[in-house]
Design a protein around this motif. Sequence first.
Motif, PDB file in Angstrom:
ATOM      1  N   LEU A  24       0.830  -1.209   0.000  1.00 20.77           N
ATOM      2  CA  LEU A  24       0.000   0.000   0.000  1.00 20.77           C
ATOM      3  C   LEU A  24       0.861   1.255   0.000  1.00 20.77           C
ATOM      4  O   LEU A  24       0.544   2.234  -0.695  1.00 20.77           O
ATOM      5  CB  LEU A  24      -0.926   0.005   1.216  1.00 20.77           C
ATOM      6  CG  LEU A  24      -2.149  -0.910   1.142  1.00 20.77           C
ATOM      7  CD1 LEU A  24      -2.879  -0.918   2.472  1.00 20.77           C
ATOM      8  CD2 LEU A  24      -3.083  -0.474   0.022  1.00 20.77           C
ATOM      9  N   ARG A  25       1.936   1.239   0.758  1.00 16.72           N
ATOM     10  CA  ARG A  25       2.792   2.422   0.819  1.00 16.72           C
ATOM     11  C   ARG A  25       3.409   2.722  -0.544  1.00 16.72           C
ATOM     12  O   ARG A  25       3.421   3.878  -0.992  1.00 16.72           O
ATOM     13  CB  ARG A  25       3.899   2.210   1.852  1.00 16.72           C
ATOM     14  CG  ARG A  25       4.803   3.425   1.999  1.00 16.72           C
ATOM     15  CD  ARG A  25       5.804   3.229   3.116  1.00 16.72           C
ATOM     16  NE  ARG A  25       6.672   4.394   3.240  1.00 16.72           N
ATOM     17  CZ  ARG A  25       7.613   4.529   4.158  1.00 16.72           C
ATOM     18  NH1 ARG A  25       7.797   3.567   5.044  1.00 16.72           N
ATOM     19  NH2 ARG A  25       8.358   5.610   4.191  1.00 16.72           N
ATOM     20  N   ARG A  26       3.904   1.683  -1.225  1.00 14.67           N
ATOM     21  CA  ARG A  26       4.536   1.880  -2.522  1.00 14.67           C
ATOM     22  C   ARG A  26       3.534   2.403  -3.558  1.00 14.67           C
ATOM     23  O   ARG A  26       3.817   3.354  -4.293  1.00 14.67           O
ATOM     24  CB  ARG A  26       5.162   0.568  -2.996  1.00 14.67           C
ATOM     25  CG  ARG A  26       5.925   0.693  -4.310  1.00 14.67           C
ATOM     26  CD  ARG A  26       6.726  -0.556  -4.601  1.00 14.67           C
ATOM     27  NE  ARG A  26       5.897  -1.732  -4.746  1.00 14.67           N
ATOM     28  CZ  ARG A  26       5.920  -2.775  -3.912  1.00 14.67           C
ATOM     29  NH1 ARG A  26       6.706  -2.763  -2.853  1.00 14.67           N
ATOM     30  NH2 ARG A  26       5.140  -3.825  -4.105  1.00 14.67           N
ATOM     31  N   ASN A  27       2.353   1.797  -3.611  1.00  9.98           N
ATOM     32  CA  ASN A  27       1.380   2.202  -4.620  1.00  9.98           C
ATOM     33  C   ASN A  27       0.697   3.518  -4.273  1.00  9.98           C
ATOM     34  O   ASN A  27       0.313   4.273  -5.168  1.00  9.98           O
ATOM     35  CB  ASN A  27       0.345   1.090  -4.808  1.00  9.98           C
ATOM     36  CG  ASN A  27       0.893  -0.087  -5.590  1.00  9.98           C
ATOM     37  OD1 ASN A  27       0.954  -0.054  -6.816  1.00  9.98           O
ATOM     38  ND2 ASN A  27       1.329  -1.119  -4.890  1.00  9.98           N
ATOM     39  N   THR A  28       0.557   3.818  -2.982  1.00  2.60           N
ATOM     40  CA  THR A  28       0.008   5.114  -2.593  1.00  2.60           C
ATOM     41  C   THR A  28       0.954   6.233  -2.992  1.00  2.60           C
ATOM     42  O   THR A  28       0.524   7.286  -3.484  1.00  2.60           O
ATOM     43  CB  THR A  28      -0.241   5.156  -1.068  1.00  2.60           C
ATOM     44  OG1 THR A  28      -1.202   4.152  -0.721  1.00  2.60           O
ATOM     45  CG2 THR A  28      -0.784   6.521  -0.651  1.00  2.60           C
ATOM     46  N   ASP A  29       2.249   6.011  -2.796  1.00  2.00           N
ATOM     47  CA  ASP A  29       3.241   7.006  -3.230  1.00  2.00           C
ATOM     48  C   ASP A  29       3.100   7.301  -4.714  1.00  2.00           C
ATOM     49  O   ASP A  29       3.161   8.465  -5.143  1.00  2.00           O
ATOM     50  CB  ASP A  29       4.662   6.496  -2.947  1.00  2.00           C
ATOM     51  CG  ASP A  29       5.049   6.645  -1.483  1.00  2.00           C
ATOM     52  OD1 ASP A  29       4.328   7.353  -0.754  1.00  2.00           O
ATOM     53  OD2 ASP A  29       6.057   6.054  -1.072  1.00  2.00           O
ATOM     54  N   GLU A  30       2.900   6.252  -5.488  1.00  2.00           N
ATOM     55  CA  GLU A  30       2.776   6.452  -6.936  1.00  2.00           C
ATOM     56  C   GLU A  30       1.484   7.177  -7.292  1.00  2.00           C
ATOM     57  O   GLU A  30       1.480   8.063  -8.153  1.00  2.00           O
ATOM     58  CB  GLU A  30       2.839   5.106  -7.650  1.00  2.00           C
ATOM     59  CG  GLU A  30       2.909   5.236  -9.159  1.00  2.00           C
ATOM     60  CD  GLU A  30       3.100   3.898  -9.858  1.00  2.00           C
ATOM     61  OE1 GLU A  30       2.611   3.766 -10.996  1.00  2.00           O
ATOM     62  OE2 GLU A  30       3.726   3.006  -9.267  1.00  2.00           O
ATOM     63  N   LEU A  31       0.390   6.832  -6.637  1.00  2.00           N
ATOM     64  CA  LEU A  31      -0.880   7.502  -6.904  1.00  2.00           C
ATOM     65  C   LEU A  31      -0.820   8.976  -6.512  1.00  2.00           C
ATOM     66  O   LEU A  31      -1.493   9.821  -7.113  1.00  2.00           O
ATOM     67  CB  LEU A  31      -2.013   6.803  -6.142  1.00  2.00           C
ATOM     68  CG  LEU A  31      -2.444   5.436  -6.686  1.00  2.00           C
ATOM     69  CD1 LEU A  31      -3.417   4.773  -5.723  1.00  2.00           C
ATOM     70  CD2 LEU A  31      -3.075   5.564  -8.066  1.00  2.00           C
ATOM     71  N   LEU A  32       0.000   9.289  -5.504  1.00  2.00           N
ATOM     72  CA  LEU A  32       0.134  10.672  -5.053  1.00  2.00           C
ATOM     73  C   LEU A  32       1.284  11.390  -5.748  1.00  2.00           C
ATOM     74  O   LEU A  32       1.740  12.441  -5.296  1.00  2.00           O
ATOM     75  CB  LEU A  32       0.335  10.692  -3.529  1.00  2.00           C
ATOM     76  CG  LEU A  32      -0.849  10.174  -2.698  1.00  2.00           C
ATOM     77  CD1 LEU A  32      -0.514  10.193  -1.209  1.00  2.00           C
ATOM     78  CD2 LEU A  32      -2.098  11.003  -2.973  1.00  2.00           C
ATOM     79  N   GLU A  33       1.773  10.817  -6.844  1.00  2.00           N
ATOM     80  CA  GLU A  33       2.790  11.447  -7.693  1.00  2.00           C
ATOM     81  C   GLU A  33       4.130  11.641  -6.976  1.00  2.00           C
ATOM     82  O   GLU A  33       4.788  12.677  -7.137  1.00  2.00           O
ATOM     83  CB  GLU A  33       2.289  12.805  -8.224  1.00  2.00           C
ATOM     84  CG  GLU A  33       0.994  12.729  -9.015  1.00  2.00           C
ATOM     85  CD  GLU A  33       1.160  12.004 -10.345  1.00  2.00           C
ATOM     86  OE1 GLU A  33       2.305  11.842 -10.798  1.00  2.00           O
ATOM     87  OE2 GLU A  33       0.151  11.588 -10.927  1.00  2.00           O
ATOM     88  N   ALA A  34       4.538  10.653  -6.181  1.00  2.00           N
ATOM     89  CA  ALA A  34       5.855  10.735  -5.543  1.00  2.00           C
ATOM     90  C   ALA A  34       6.942  10.666  -6.617  1.00  2.00           C
ATOM     91  O   ALA A  34       6.759  10.080  -7.689  1.00  2.00           O
ATOM     92  CB  ALA A  34       6.035   9.582  -4.555  1.00  2.00           C
ATOM     93  N   SER A  35       8.080  11.277  -6.343  1.00  2.00           N
ATOM     94  CA  SER A  35       9.185  11.273  -7.307  1.00  2.00           C
ATOM     95  C   SER A  35       9.848   9.897  -7.355  1.00  2.00           C
ATOM     96  O   SER A  35       9.576   9.026  -6.516  1.00  2.00           O
ATOM     97  CB  SER A  35      10.236  12.318  -6.916  1.00  2.00           C
ATOM     98  OG  SER A  35      10.908  11.922  -5.735  1.00  2.00           O
ATOM     99  N   LEU A  36      10.721   9.719  -8.324  1.00  2.00           N
ATOM    100  CA  LEU A  36      11.444   8.451  -8.457  1.00  2.00           C
ATOM    101  C   LEU A  36      12.524   8.283  -7.397  1.00  2.00           C
ATOM    102  O   LEU A  36      13.085   7.206  -7.262  1.00  2.00           O
ATOM    103  CB  LEU A  36      12.078   8.339  -9.848  1.00  2.00           C
ATOM    104  CG  LEU A  36      11.107   8.341 -11.030  1.00  2.00           C
ATOM    105  CD1 LEU A  36      11.882   8.225 -12.339  1.00  2.00           C
ATOM    106  CD2 LEU A  36      10.087   7.216 -10.921  1.00  2.00           C
ATOM    107  N   GLY A  37      12.829   9.353  -6.670  1.00  4.55           N
ATOM    108  CA  GLY A  37      13.786   9.248  -5.577  1.00  4.55           C
ATOM    109  C   GLY A  37      15.116   9.928  -5.867  1.00  4.55           C
ATOM    110  O   GLY A  37      15.405  10.361  -6.987  1.00  4.55           O
ATOM    111  N   LYS A  38      15.942  10.028  -4.821  1.00  6.90           N
ATOM    112  CA  LYS A  38      17.212  10.736  -4.912  1.00  6.90           C
ATOM    113  C   LYS A  38      18.191  10.048  -5.859  1.00  6.90           C
ATOM    114  O   LYS A  38      18.936  10.703  -6.589  1.00  6.90           O
ATOM    115  CB  LYS A  38      17.827  10.860  -3.524  1.00  6.90           C
ATOM    116  CG  LYS A  38      17.037  11.756  -2.579  1.00  6.90           C
ATOM    117  CD  LYS A  38      17.707  11.848  -1.219  1.00  6.90           C
ATOM    118  CE  LYS A  38      16.919  12.761  -0.276  1.00  6.90           C
ATOM    119  NZ  LYS A  38      17.545  12.835   1.064  1.00  6.90           N
TER     120      LYS A  38
END
Length: 296
Positions: free
Chosen positions: A206-220
């Motif tokens: 859920l954390r991984r897919n929620t990040d994606e649904l909320l437009e989280a960046s690809l990371g540092k």
Amino acid sequence: NKSERTAQAVKVTWVGAAVNVALSGVKIAAGVIANSTAMIADGAHSISDLATDAAVLLGFRYVKKPSDEGHNYGHGKFETAAGFFVGLSLVFVAVGVAAQSGWQLYRKFFFSEALDVPGGLALAAALVSIAVKEAIYRYQIVVGERHKSDAIVANAWHHRSDALSSIAAAVGVGGAMLFGEEWAILDPVSALFVAGLVGQTAYRILRRNTDELLEASLGKEAKRDIERIVSDVDGADRPHKIRTRKIGGYAAIEMHVEVDGAQSVEAAHEIVKDLERRLEKRFGADAIVTVHIDPR
């Protein structure tokens, strides 16, 4: 490519669905016949897997559609939504198993209610389920990681959670059979332990897919790779306003770079094309790369 990726996803999901249909029937029947609540719960877990299989299949039905006026960036988010649904279904599985086993323990400790000793059929069904579900997990996790599909990986973990549930059921049933009625409590205790493992897996998904649904960046790390790639391109400098996100199985990158303002538009265009090719090599051929040039 996208079509091959979708075909592989659909194939492994159909295989998993067929296994779930067969196993859920076997485990529930064995649980009823052999008086094992852990095995009945395990069978219900397998039935829940069918819902997630359906979600993944539905998601990939839309993922393969090309971009259109309503979805300029394609339909990759359907895959993300499917992965989110899988994680959410795991939460309900964990809560359901925990509630059922907790109720049995409550009756045992507060009302001294005797628990049934499961029969050998339940143990046999649990052992078969462990072997089959672990094999399906390994099959799907390889395909999911190869094609960088969170939905397939999440569904694979759903199968792994079912294998863990069967392990706990086997321990509970086997312990109760070996030590008698006084140890029949092992059946619900093992199911409660599995509920915790399933809940932990659900949280990660859920954390991984929620990040994606909320437009989280690809990371540092991805940002550092982008900056390194820009530095390797002749004529491109000072990457800034870098924005990244994940859309299903592919990345979207938007950025500004500085180029020599005195050169021709054609020369600047070739620099951008070179940069886009390098970024697509790093992040995948389906990556959506948008580069805006600023004169220096």
